[in-house]
Structure formats: structure tokens, C-alpha cells
Enzyme design. Structure first.
Site, mmCIF file in Angstrom:
data_model
loop_
_atom_site.group_PDB
_atom_site.id
_atom_site.type_symbol
_atom_site.label_atom_id
_atom_site.label_comp_id
_atom_site.label_asym_id
_atom_site.label_seq_id
_atom_site.Cartn_x
_atom_site.Cartn_y
_atom_site.Cartn_z
ATOM 1 N N LEU A 205 60.916 2.505 126.660
ATOM 2 C CA LEU A 205 59.997 2.575 125.527
ATOM 3 C C LEU A 205 58.572 2.679 126.050
ATOM 4 O O LEU A 205 58.150 1.829 126.839
ATOM 5 C CB LEU A 205 60.088 1.320 124.648
ATOM 6 C CG LEU A 205 61.321 1.112 123.787
ATOM 7 C CD1 LEU A 205 61.276 -0.283 123.164
ATOM 8 C CD2 LEU A 205 61.393 2.169 122.700
ATOM 9 N N HIS A 206 57.850 3.703 125.606
ATOM 10 C CA HIS A 206 56.439 3.775 125.992
ATOM 11 C C HIS A 206 55.577 4.530 124.991
ATOM 12 O O HIS A 206 54.357 4.485 125.081
ATOM 13 C CB HIS A 206 56.287 4.439 127.361
ATOM 14 C CG HIS A 206 56.463 5.926 127.333
ATOM 15 N ND1 HIS A 206 57.691 6.532 127.256
ATOM 16 C CD2 HIS A 206 55.548 6.934 127.344
ATOM 17 C CE1 HIS A 206 57.531 7.837 127.239
ATOM 18 N NE2 HIS A 206 56.247 8.116 127.281
ATOM 19 N N ARG A 207 56.167 5.224 124.004
ATOM 20 C CA ARG A 207 55.364 5.992 123.054
ATOM 21 C C ARG A 207 54.462 5.071 122.243
ATOM 22 O O ARG A 207 54.908 4.028 121.748
ATOM 23 C CB ARG A 207 56.271 6.767 122.099
ATOM 24 C CG ARG A 207 57.133 7.820 122.761
ATOM 25 C CD ARG A 207 56.357 9.065 123.082
ATOM 26 N NE ARG A 207 57.204 10.044 123.756
ATOM 27 C CZ ARG A 207 56.769 11.174 124.278
ATOM 28 N NH1 ARG A 207 55.478 11.469 124.194
ATOM 29 N NH2 ARG A 207 57.579 12.004 124.884
ATOM 30 N N ARG A 240 52.231 -0.544 130.047
ATOM 31 C CA ARG A 240 51.597 -0.612 128.726
ATOM 32 C C ARG A 240 52.456 -1.418 127.757
ATOM 33 O O ARG A 240 51.948 -2.227 126.970
ATOM 34 C CB ARG A 240 51.379 0.791 128.151
ATOM 35 C CG ARG A 240 50.292 1.591 128.821
ATOM 36 C CD ARG A 240 50.124 2.967 128.189
ATOM 37 N NE ARG A 240 49.735 2.885 126.793
ATOM 38 C CZ ARG A 240 50.538 3.123 125.770
ATOM 39 N NH1 ARG A 240 51.810 3.423 125.974
ATOM 40 N NH2 ARG A 240 50.095 3.052 124.547
ATOM 41 N N ASP A 287 62.454 6.820 124.151
ATOM 42 C CA ASP A 287 61.523 7.643 123.385
ATOM 43 C C ASP A 287 60.846 8.665 124.298
ATOM 44 O O ASP A 287 59.848 9.275 123.940
ATOM 45 C CB ASP A 287 60.486 6.800 122.644
ATOM 46 C CG ASP A 287 59.681 5.872 123.546
ATOM 47 O OD1 ASP A 287 59.781 6.004 124.788
ATOM 48 O OD2 ASP A 287 58.958 5.014 123.012
#
Length: 368
Positions: A205-207, A240, A287
Site C-alpha cells: 500500500l502506498h497510493r 510514507r 495498489d
């Protein structure tokens, strides 16, 4: 012919490695330089990739560091303009859709230098995605547009790009996967973690749409935790995303053990170890755009936690299914995979490990 090849973030290295190799086979005709903007500066996200992929160390590193997209774009453009003025290349080649891609393409055009964009024409048609803006703007400035799938060429033609500029060459990311697949299979990560092939899922997950809001991320983790009660999930967490998890107090969603129910946070992995985890997973939840492509070639079921994809061939031909991030479709599709009803998929056209060769062939035939 002097070409500056630009990388700046983790996905760029995987795409650039086979291009650099193909250019190195023509030393009498191509002088290639590798420039690293420093957009990703963490060693695990950048440094190990040069070693694992056999890439030369960058000739130039701009070391732009962290910042907002606008801040990074400005610093990259200022630094890259100076490099272009000194090196005076015939061509600047950029890959993908990160901040470095757009910034270096724009700086090159302002210096009167031709631009080649690898992975051109991909469209999510979601203007809230920073990557969509980067892709569209870079394509409009490019002289050579190298596409990975037929839909990308169709998008470019609709946007007024001349057909003579568009070249369907295949997918350089798959070049690297096929070259490194055996090495990745031999890694010891599963053995070290006491995991068995097919007995875990892999999560990324990073979006911004999924992770920047603590409320959105918490709702998504609630759904993923339900999946993780049936199949343990390994989650190499992006820096992030980890910051949001820590700030929002969401650490209670995760387990400290491997192989038991729940979501297990691990550090970001180098290319070979991540590929090792991906090829042995029962399913992948992500994602990421590139992972949709890699799972398609590996024939691993992929559930994309988005409402759109800029890589439709992975859904039309491959193993990818769009499930959004709200829950119901995700649980339904994950349950089907665990019950043995996953999409078998096929390998898209020209994803055969020769995309980089085709790119270099076009450049040798077209450049003066």
C-alpha cells in the site's frame, strides 16, 4: 550518440536495468549515462537495486531528497538543466510516471533536447493521481513514445500524438523479471521466516488515496484484517505508509509473528527478495501499477485496491482484478481465490523479455 537515462524512484530501476544492458551492447554507437535524481534516497529503496540488477553506478546523482512534488520537481529541473548544459546529450530517456520522469523531460525539452518516454500512453483517467498528470504531460513533450500494451497506443492517438512517434515494444519491467526470476526463486527469505509457498498473501500500500488519510487507511486495514484471518498477510511497508500508521495509532492491526493469522509488517525488501515473496504468494493485494504486471506474468492472482487501473491488459488478459478499497468486492474476490476460483490469466503480447532490445533498435534506426 549520447543518451542520458534517468532514474529516481524504485520502479525506475527495474525498468531501466534492461535498457542499460541493451545499450551497452552497442558501445560504438551509443554512449549512455545513468543519472539518479535522488527522489528516493533510502538505501533499501534505491541502493540495493543497482547491485541486484547489475546496473552501473550513476554517473550523476542530483541528491534532491525529500519534499513535496512541487519542491522535488523544481530541484530536479534546476539540477538536471545544469547537467544537460554540460553533457549536451542527443537524447534524454525517462521511464514510468514518477516526479523525476516529468521534471527531467521538461528540463530536457527546455534545453532543446529530444525526449524518449518508456511506458508511454498508460492512462487511469483519474486526474487526482499525481502519476496520471506526470504521464500525460511527459507524453506530450516526448519525441519517442514506447508503449507496453495496445491500449496505450490508442490513448496516445486520441490525444493527438502522431503515429510515427509511437512504438509498441513490450514491457521492460518484464524483461527484468524474466532475467532475474531464477535468482529470486533461490532466495532464502521464506525459509528464514518459516513460511511455506502458497500459505500467505502479500500486501503493498502506498497510493495517497489509500494511505494519506488515517480514516481511509483504518477502514481499509479493517477489511484486510478479515482476509488475514483466513490467510496471513506479509506487508513490506513503504516509509510514507509507516509514518501514517505510527501517527494515527494503527499498529494494533498488525501481528508480530510470521505464519499466524493477521498482517505482519516487515521492512521494504530489495528487488530479488520481493520477487521471491511475490512468486510464492497465494495472492497479492496491492495498489501498485507495476505489481499488477508482474503478478500477471507470474500467474499469481492479484487484487488491486483501486477503482481504476492504467494497465487494463492485466485485467483483460492477466490475473488482475480491480476490487476498490471499500471492502465488499475485496472480500468476495479474496474468498474466491482461497476457494480455488482465481483467474488463470495469460501473458500479454510482447511481454517476452525483449522490450529493451526493441527500444534500442528503434533509437539506432531513428536517431541521427
Amino acid at each position: 550518440m549520447k543518451i542520458i537515462n534517468v532514474v529516481g524512484a524504485r520502479p525506475n530501476f527495474v525498468k531501466m536495468a534492461p535498457i542499460m544492458t541493451a545499450m551497452a551492447r552497442c558501445p560504438e554507437r551509443i554512449q549512455s549515462l545513468l543519472l539518479h535524481t535522488g527522489q528516493h534516497y533510502d538505501c533499501q529503496l534505491s541502493g540495493t537495486f543497482f547491485t541486484q540488477l547489475g546496473m552501473p553506478r550513476p554517473s550523476v546523482c542530483l541528491e534532491v531528497g525529500d519534499g513535496t512534488p512541487a519542491e522535488q520537481t523544481a530541484r530536479i529541473m534546476i539540477g538536471f538543466e545544469k547537467v544537460c548544459q554540460v553533457e549536451r546529450p542527443d537524447l534524454v530517456l525517462v521511464v514510468g510516471d514518477v516526479t523525476s520522469t516529468l521534471a527531467c523531460a521538461l528540463a530536457a525539452r527546455q534545453c532543446g533536447i529530444a525526449v524518449a518516454h518508456v511506458e508511454a500512453g498508460l492512462r487511469s483517467f483519474d486526474s487526482t493521481m499525481p502519476e496520471e498528470l506526470n504521464r500525460r504531460c511527459t507524453d506530450q513533450m516526448s519525441d519517442y513514445l514506447f508503449t507496453t500494451e495496445p491500449s496505450a497506443g490508442e490513448n496516445l492517438l486520441r490525444e493527438g500524438i502522431g503515429a510515427e512517434k509511437i512504438h509498441f515494444v513490450g514491457n521492460v519491467m518484464i524483461d527484468t523479471l524474466l532475467q532475474q526470476r531464477q535468482r529470486a526463486a533461490e532466495r532464502s527469505l521464506l525459509r528464514n521466516w518459516c513460511l511455506q509457498p502458497g500459505e500467505y498473501g502479500l500486501l503493498t500500500l502506498h497510493r495517497p488515496a489509500n494511505v494519506d488519510s488515517p480514516e481511509v487507511l483504518a477502514r481499509l486495514l479493517e477489511v484486510l484484517a478479515v482476509v488475514a484471518q483466513q490467510l496471513p498477510l506479509i506487508f513490506p511497508v513503504h516509509p510514507r505508509t509507516l509514518k501514517v500508521i505510527d501517527r494515527a495509532g494503527l499498529t494494533g492491526f498488525f501481528t508480530r509473528s510470521f505464519g499466524t493469522v493477521g498482517i505482519r509488517l516487515v521492512d521494504p525488501q530489495g528487488y530479488l527478495d520481493f520477487l521471491h515473496l511475490m512468486m510464492h504468494a497465494r495472492l497479492v493485494l496491492t495498489d501498485s501499477g507495476g505489481i499488477q504486471e508482474e503478478t500477471t506474468v507470474l500467474r499469481v492472482p492479484c487484487l488491486t485496491l483501486r477503482d481504476n487501473t492504467e494497465r487494463p491488459v492485466t485485467c483483460e488478459v492477466g490475473t488482475n482484478v480491480l476490487v476498490g478499497s471499500r471492502g465488499e468486492r475485496l472480500l468476495q474476490e479474496a474468498g474466491g481465490i482461497l476457494a480455488g476460483r482465481g483467474v488463470a490469466g495469460a501473458v500479454p503480447e510482447k511481454w517476452d523479455g525483449r522490450a529493451a532490445e526493441r527500444i534500442v533498435e528503434v533509437l539506432l534506426n531513428r536517431l541521427p
